[in-house]
Design an enzyme around this catalytic site. Structure first.
Site, PDB file in Angstrom:
ATOM      1  N   GLU A 125      12.854  -2.547   6.538  1.00 17.05           N
ATOM      2  CA  GLU A 125      11.824  -3.236   5.766  1.00 17.05           C
ATOM      3  C   GLU A 125      12.171  -3.078   4.302  1.00 17.05           C
ATOM      4  OE1 GLU A 125       8.332  -1.178   7.572  1.00 17.05           O
ATOM      5  OE2 GLU A 125       7.915  -3.185   8.326  1.00 17.05           O
ATOM      6  N   ASN A 139      -1.755   5.694   7.601  1.00 13.93           N
ATOM      7  CA  ASN A 139      -1.403   6.532   6.446  1.00 13.93           C
ATOM      8  C   ASN A 139      -1.178   5.723   5.162  1.00 13.93           C
ATOM      9  OD1 ASN A 139       1.007   5.532   7.467  1.00 13.93           O
ATOM     10  ND2 ASN A 139       2.169   7.396   7.066  1.00 13.93           N
ATOM     11  N   LYS A 172      -2.548  -6.113  13.599  1.00 13.34           N
ATOM     12  CA  LYS A 172      -3.490  -5.150  14.176  1.00 13.34           C
ATOM     13  C   LYS A 172      -3.428  -3.885  13.331  1.00 13.34           C
ATOM     14  CE  LYS A 172      -3.442  -1.653  16.773  1.00 13.34           C
ATOM     15  NZ  LYS A 172      -4.482  -0.873  16.095  1.00 13.34           N
ATOM     16  N   CYS A 178       5.673   9.485   6.721  1.00 11.49           N
ATOM     17  CA  CYS A 178       6.814   9.588   7.653  1.00 11.49           C
ATOM     18  C   CYS A 178       8.069  10.116   6.966  1.00 11.49           C
ATOM     19  CB  CYS A 178       7.138   8.226   8.254  1.00 11.49           C
ATOM     20  SG  CYS A 178       5.758   7.502   9.121  1.00 11.49           S
ATOM     21  N   GLU A 203       9.501   1.408  12.922  1.00  3.85           N
ATOM     22  CA  GLU A 203       9.608   2.481  11.920  1.00  3.85           C
ATOM     23  C   GLU A 203       8.793   3.629  12.480  1.00  3.85           C
ATOM     24  OE1 GLU A 203       8.378   4.897   9.317  1.00  3.85           O
ATOM     25  OE2 GLU A 203       7.655   3.232   8.066  1.00  3.85           O
TER      26      GLU A 203
HETATM   27  C1  SIN Z   1       5.614   5.839   5.748  1.00  2.00           C
HETATM   28  O1  SIN Z   1       5.130   6.954   5.745  1.00  2.00           O
HETATM   29  O2  SIN Z   1       5.956   5.320   6.801  1.00  2.00           O
HETATM   30  C2  SIN Z   1       5.779   5.028   4.506  1.00  2.00           C
HETATM   31  C3  SIN Z   1       6.157   5.792   3.328  1.00  2.00           C
HETATM   32  C4  SIN Z   1       6.651   4.937   2.179  1.00  2.00           C
HETATM   33  O3  SIN Z   1       6.680   3.703   2.261  1.00  2.00           O
HETATM   34  O4  SIN Z   1       7.030   5.522   1.179  1.00  2.00           O
END
Ligand code: SIN
Length: 480
Positions: free
Chosen positions: A459, A149, A172, A281, A247
């Site tokens: 992170e 994504n 990867k 996410c 994550e």
């Molecule tokens: C994600 O969807 O895991 C990352 C979204 C973001 O860094 O804003």
């Protein structure tokens, strides 16, 4: 366009020459073939990372920071090219891809600057002839397993701190979107990142991840992806007690209180939910609106959702690109169908579309569903698409109960103008990230990560550096 794998500074194919196809989700056209590597190539990538480690970690932090800074500059120099490549393989609108390249470069830039601030400590001892010295040392060989994504930013968010701390890495990338990662590999070499410090392997995910997780040389793995895969990796990590950062999935609540700035809340919901066609996410899955502003908020939100333009990401004015693949579209269809079958009301009707002949039918017209209820799939699982459910609540206690009623705990959002409520609700939400009147919290210097089944580890910022450092206690005696 680089399509080969990077191992020990060389661009290689799979040992048996096998390849797999990458398609453009908007058109279905095959845009590249990349190596279908397996365990043996992954093992060699790990060995290359191990061979490069002694020299890389022995460099001064200033020496490690220099090629990283250069890499960030090169990413910005090539921003348009990298953005086009990302839209080609991932589908997101070009403006979003360009935004992601800048976001991705910011992780490298921030980590490069932080490299020179990794410090140990001396602690006062209880005897005059002793010293307590704490060293911070790189973990060693690390690996990153990254999602489709955010094909560039999810790589650099791991790579930047790992390399800055003196670790080497095997990446990867997701099998749907490896081209952005391979392009980063080329730029890293141009920036002066030494051979073997960064290695990139593409192929069968289970086989490559299996080698990464069970090879004792790998001391740390950072994964972004589904909770289901995260649980498998946790079991595999037990073999050699490998450090993990996970994550995982999210299922963000978006709460609008009666005292909110409704315009700002609608703008926030739109920016957060429909970025990357809802394949994020941290995007809201459940909108909870207090009774007093429910009508106004939903009316404004519905108008904005209905106005979204769906189409291929390289077309001017498009806001919602295709979903990544057929299983992705089917999941969104299932969530929407389930909501309607359980009494949901389509305030904005949506569904699978083919914007015009010559394009795939992986596009999804955004939908807004009222009457979200406990038993609906979209109220319990991450939808990962442009469908949003909304429900009404009466008071703060109910909103917090509904928001926390989830096995996930990545991001959450709420809008209010009450200062006391701001702190109270932020403290009560069981999430790793809380956007308080802010629907776009992601930034390189802040800790990004979840609680509960959304994973662990952070992170971004100094928190990301911690993930790639060991703490060593030296008990120093005999100092008479
Ligand atoms: C994600 O969807 O895991 C990352 C979204 C973001 O860094 O804003």
């Amino acid at each position: 366009m680089q399509t080969r794998n990077l191992v020990g500074g060389r661009w290689i194919g799979a040992d048996d020459g096998a390849e797999f196809e990458i398609d453009n989700p908007a058109t279905g056209e095959v845009i590249a073939r990349v190596p279908s590597c397996g365990a043996s190539e992954t093992r060699r990538a790990i060995e290359a990372a191990a061979a490069a480690l002694p020299e890389w970690r022995a460099l001064t932090a200033y020496e490690r920071a220099a090629p990283l800074k250069r890499l960030a500059e090169l990413m910005l120099r090539d921003r348009d090219r990298l953005a086009r490549l990302m839209t080609l393989e991932q589908g997101k609108p070009l403006a979003e891809s360009a935004g992601e390249i800048a976001y991705a470069a910011s992780f490298i830039e921030w980590a490069a600057a932080e490299a020179v601030r990794v410090c140990g400590e001396t602690i006062p001892a209880s005897r005059a002839d002793k010293r307590i010295v704490v060293l911070r040392q790189p973990v060693g060989v690390t690996a990153a397993i990254t999602p489709w994504n955010f094909p560039s930013a999810m790589v650099t968010r791991k790579l930047g701190p790992a390399l800055a701390c003196g670790c080497t890495m095997v990446v990867k990338p997701a099998e749907q979107t490896p081209l952005s990662a391979l392009a980063l590999g080329e730029l890293a070499a141009e920036a002066g990142v030494r051979a073997g410090v960064l290695n990139i392997v593409t192929g069968e995910p289970g086989v490559i991840a299996g080698e990464i997780m069970t090879n004792p040389v790998v001391r740390k793995v950072s994964f972004t992806g589904s909770t289901e895969v995260g649980k498998i990796l946790m079991k595999q990590a037990a073999h050699h007690v490998v450090r993990l950062s996970l994550e995982l999935g999210g299922h963000a609540p978006f709460i609008v209180f009666d005292d909110a700035d409704v315009h700002a809340a609608v703008a926030g919901a739109m920016a957060s939910k429909f970025r990357n066609a809802g394949q994020t996410c941290i995007c809201p899955n459940r909108v909870l609106v207090q009774r007093g502003v429910y009508g106004e908020f939903v009316r404004r939100l519905a108008a904005a959702v209905a106005a979204l333009r769906v189409g291929p990401g390289d077309e001017e004015g498009v806001q919602v690109g295709p979903l990544i693949d057929e299983p992705g579209v089917r999941k969104v269809e299932e969530h929407l169908g389930d909501a309607m079958a359980r009494g949901g009301r389509a305030r904005v009707e949506g569904g699978r579309v083919r914007p015009r002949p010559g394009l795939t039918d992986r596009f999804f017209k955004p939908a807004l569903v009222e009457g979200l209820s406990d038993d609906m799939l979209m109220n319990r699982q991450e939808t990962f698409g442009p469908v949003l459910g909304v429900r009404e609540f009466t008071d703060e206690r109910e909103a917090i109960e509904l928001a926390n009623d989830s096995r996930y705990g990545l991001a959450s959002y709420f809008y209010t103008r009450d200062a006391a409520r701001l702190l109270r609700v932020a403290e009560a939400l069981e999430y790793g990230i809380v956007g308080a009147n802010d629907a776009t919290p992601s930034t390189a210097q802040a800790p990004f990560g979840g609680v509960k089944e959304s994973g662990f580890g952070r992170e971004g910022g100094t928190y990301a550096m911690e993930e790639y450092l060991e703490t060593k206690y030296v008990a120093w005696g005999g100092l008479t």
